[in-house]
Write a protein that holds these residues in place. Structure first.
Motif, mmCIF file in Angstrom:
data_model
loop_
_atom_site.group_PDB
_atom_site.id
_atom_site.type_symbol
_atom_site.label_atom_id
_atom_site.label_comp_id
_atom_site.label_asym_id
_atom_site.label_seq_id
_atom_site.Cartn_x
_atom_site.Cartn_y
_atom_site.Cartn_z
ATOM 1 N N PHE A 93 6.901 -6.992 3.958
ATOM 2 C CA PHE A 93 6.983 -6.706 5.732
ATOM 3 C C PHE A 93 6.907 -5.692 5.563
ATOM 4 O O PHE A 93 8.119 -5.312 4.864
ATOM 5 N N ILE A 94 6.863 -4.863 6.435
ATOM 6 C CA ILE A 94 7.045 -3.398 7.087
ATOM 7 C C ILE A 94 7.418 -3.670 8.315
ATOM 8 O O ILE A 94 7.226 -4.157 8.895
ATOM 9 N N ARG A 95 8.592 -2.215 8.402
ATOM 10 C CA ARG A 95 8.948 -2.130 10.352
ATOM 11 C C ARG A 95 9.206 -0.480 9.952
ATOM 12 O O ARG A 95 9.064 0.102 9.522
ATOM 13 N N ARG A 96 9.246 -0.422 11.182
ATOM 14 C CA ARG A 96 9.899 1.283 11.132
ATOM 15 C C ARG A 96 11.100 1.827 10.701
ATOM 16 O O ARG A 96 12.589 0.451 10.386
ATOM 17 N N ALA A 97 11.464 2.631 10.229
ATOM 18 C CA ALA A 97 12.312 3.064 9.820
ATOM 19 C C ALA A 97 13.588 3.490 10.192
ATOM 20 O O ALA A 97 14.730 3.311 9.835
ATOM 21 N N ASP A 98 12.702 3.970 11.707
ATOM 22 C CA ASP A 98 13.718 4.645 12.389
ATOM 23 C C ASP A 98 14.206 3.869 13.646
ATOM 24 O O ASP A 98 15.258 4.151 14.462
ATOM 25 N N ILE A 99 14.030 2.382 13.337
ATOM 26 C CA ILE A 99 14.247 1.589 14.824
ATOM 27 C C ILE A 99 15.612 0.480 14.599
ATOM 28 O O ILE A 99 15.861 0.629 13.705
ATOM 29 N N SER B 30 1.301 -0.796 -0.186
ATOM 30 C CA SER B 30 -0.393 0.147 0.283
ATOM 31 C C SER B 30 0.703 1.129 -0.082
ATOM 32 O O SER B 30 1.987 1.061 -0.322
ATOM 33 N N ASN B 31 0.243 2.066 -0.099
ATOM 34 C CA ASN B 31 0.842 3.708 -0.016
ATOM 35 C C ASN B 31 1.637 3.499 1.611
ATOM 36 O O ASN B 31 0.882 4.178 2.555
ATOM 37 N N PHE B 32 2.735 3.006 1.915
ATOM 38 C CA PHE B 32 2.579 3.646 3.618
ATOM 39 C C PHE B 32 3.174 4.600 4.084
ATOM 40 O O PHE B 32 3.663 5.830 3.169
ATOM 41 N N HIS B 33 3.179 4.996 5.412
ATOM 42 C CA HIS B 33 3.401 5.810 6.617
ATOM 43 C C HIS B 33 4.636 5.945 5.739
ATOM 44 O O HIS B 33 5.622 5.326 6.569
ATOM 45 N N PRO B 34 5.583 7.720 5.364
ATOM 46 C CA PRO B 34 6.684 7.179 5.018
ATOM 47 C C PRO B 34 7.920 7.210 6.627
ATOM 48 O O PRO B 34 9.182 7.265 5.771
ATOM 49 N N ASP B 35 7.381 6.450 7.240
ATOM 50 C CA ASP B 35 8.380 6.432 8.432
ATOM 51 C C ASP B 35 8.423 4.782 8.358
ATOM 52 O O ASP B 35 9.234 3.978 9.179
ATOM 53 N N LEU B 36 8.140 4.049 7.459
ATOM 54 C CA LEU B 36 7.871 2.884 7.462
ATOM 55 C C LEU B 36 8.450 2.156 6.199
ATOM 56 O O LEU B 36 9.030 3.017 5.043
ATOM 57 N N ILE B 37 9.011 1.476 6.102
ATOM 58 C CA ILE B 37 10.124 0.869 5.047
ATOM 59 C C ILE B 37 10.040 -0.818 5.007
ATOM 60 O O ILE B 37 9.610 -1.653 6.154
ATOM 61 N N SER B 38 9.681 -1.012 4.082
ATOM 62 C CA SER B 38 8.775 -2.370 3.211
ATOM 63 C C SER B 38 9.592 -3.407 2.656
ATOM 64 O O SER B 38 10.802 -2.851 1.526
#
Length: 284
Positions: free
Chosen positions: A260-266, A146-154
């Motif tokens: 698979f999505i995760r937060r980009a800043d973790i 989908s069009n995910f939130h910019p803080d997420l990486i897929s």
């Protein structure tokens, strides 16, 4: 001020009572009460309103809650960073939509290799899982592209073909438009695709019935309750057994990616890093 004081404060804020917070920490209630009082004394302000039903945050308490969440998340990240070279271990909370048929293989491969990881799996629709990853409630999730939130990486996992399924009665696509639609709740990527198809056909489902599990949806379709839109891979056995029939829709509705999505800043701990490696090493 100690980190444990902030953890206790957050738990009381979440549970709303000293009793429930004490149960979570296996502490006596007096210990929880004294730690909250100590924190209020140090900050020179009341953090909770006390009433018969429990405790609720004061305006100052709400401010502290926002900061304490940031502090504890940063503390947790710090611990993970200094332990980054260790063998994967500890908790790993993963979310998934219900229809990821290849997931058992991925999880089995990972757990067999990294036996010290305590992996928990939670199911939901794409929109809900995205929010839980953003809010640090999940370490990552398998969802529909989908069009995910910019803080997420897929990370791409595989591509699926969605098919419209119905019972075995002879019927056409035009006739199927009149059938009830059986689906997951709003926020489901498959439901959104089917909704787009109906819209482009200048049609509207006469009835939409929401279900909590894929198994119930499939059984209900086989019994003639309605139609649904699901990955072809999860219904191949039912089609071969002549329990349901599959109807193909154009690619713009049927071709869909699971990621698979995760937060980009973790900070990428060895636990989550090896999980991602396992995904990428198992192309479907």
């Amino acid at each position: 001020m100690e980190f444990k004081d902030l953890e206790i404060f957050q738990m009381v804020a979440e549970k709303g009572t000293i009793t429930e917070a004490a149960k979570e920490f296996s502490y006596v209630q007096s210990n929880i009460t004294s730690r909250i009082q100590k924190l209020e004394t140090e900050l020179n302000t009341p953090l909770f309103n006390r009433h018969r039903r429990g405790m609720s945050l004061t305006p100052e308490g709400k401010k502290l809650l926002a900061y304490s969440k940031k502090i504890l998340l940063l503390t947790d990240e710090m611990k993970k960073a200094v332990q980054s070279n260790q063998e994967p271990s500890g908790k790993l909370d993963i979310g998934t939509v219900e229809t990821v048929i290849h997931l058992p293989k991925l999880l089995s491969t990972y757990i067999k290799k990294y036996k010290n990881v305590d992996l928990s799996l939670y199911t939901g629709v794409t929109e809900t899982l995205e929010k839980e990853v953003l809010n640090h409630k999940l370490d990552g999730a398998f969802v529909t592209q989908s069009n995910f939130h910019p803080d997420l990486i897929s990370h791409e996992v595989f591509q699926e073909e969605l098919v419209l399924i119905s019972d075995m009665r002879a019927t056409t696509l035009e006739e199927l438009k009149e059938e009830p639609v059986l689906c997951f709740s709003e926020g489901c990527g498959y439901r959104a695709r089917l909704k787009a198809w109906f819209k482009d056909q200048d049609a509207t489902p006469h009835k939409v019935m929401e279900f909590g599990t894929l198994e119930t949806i499939l059984r209900s379709v086989a019994e003639g309750l309605g139609i649904s839109f699901v990955p072809k891979s999860v219904v191949t056995h039912m089609e071969q057994s002549k329990l349901i029939q599959c109807h193909t829709l154009p690619d713009q509705y049927s071709k869909i990616k699971t990621v698979f999505i995760r937060r980009a800043d973790i900070f990428l701990t060895s636990t989550i890093e090896k999980f991602i490696e396992t995904i990428e090493a198992n192309p479907q």
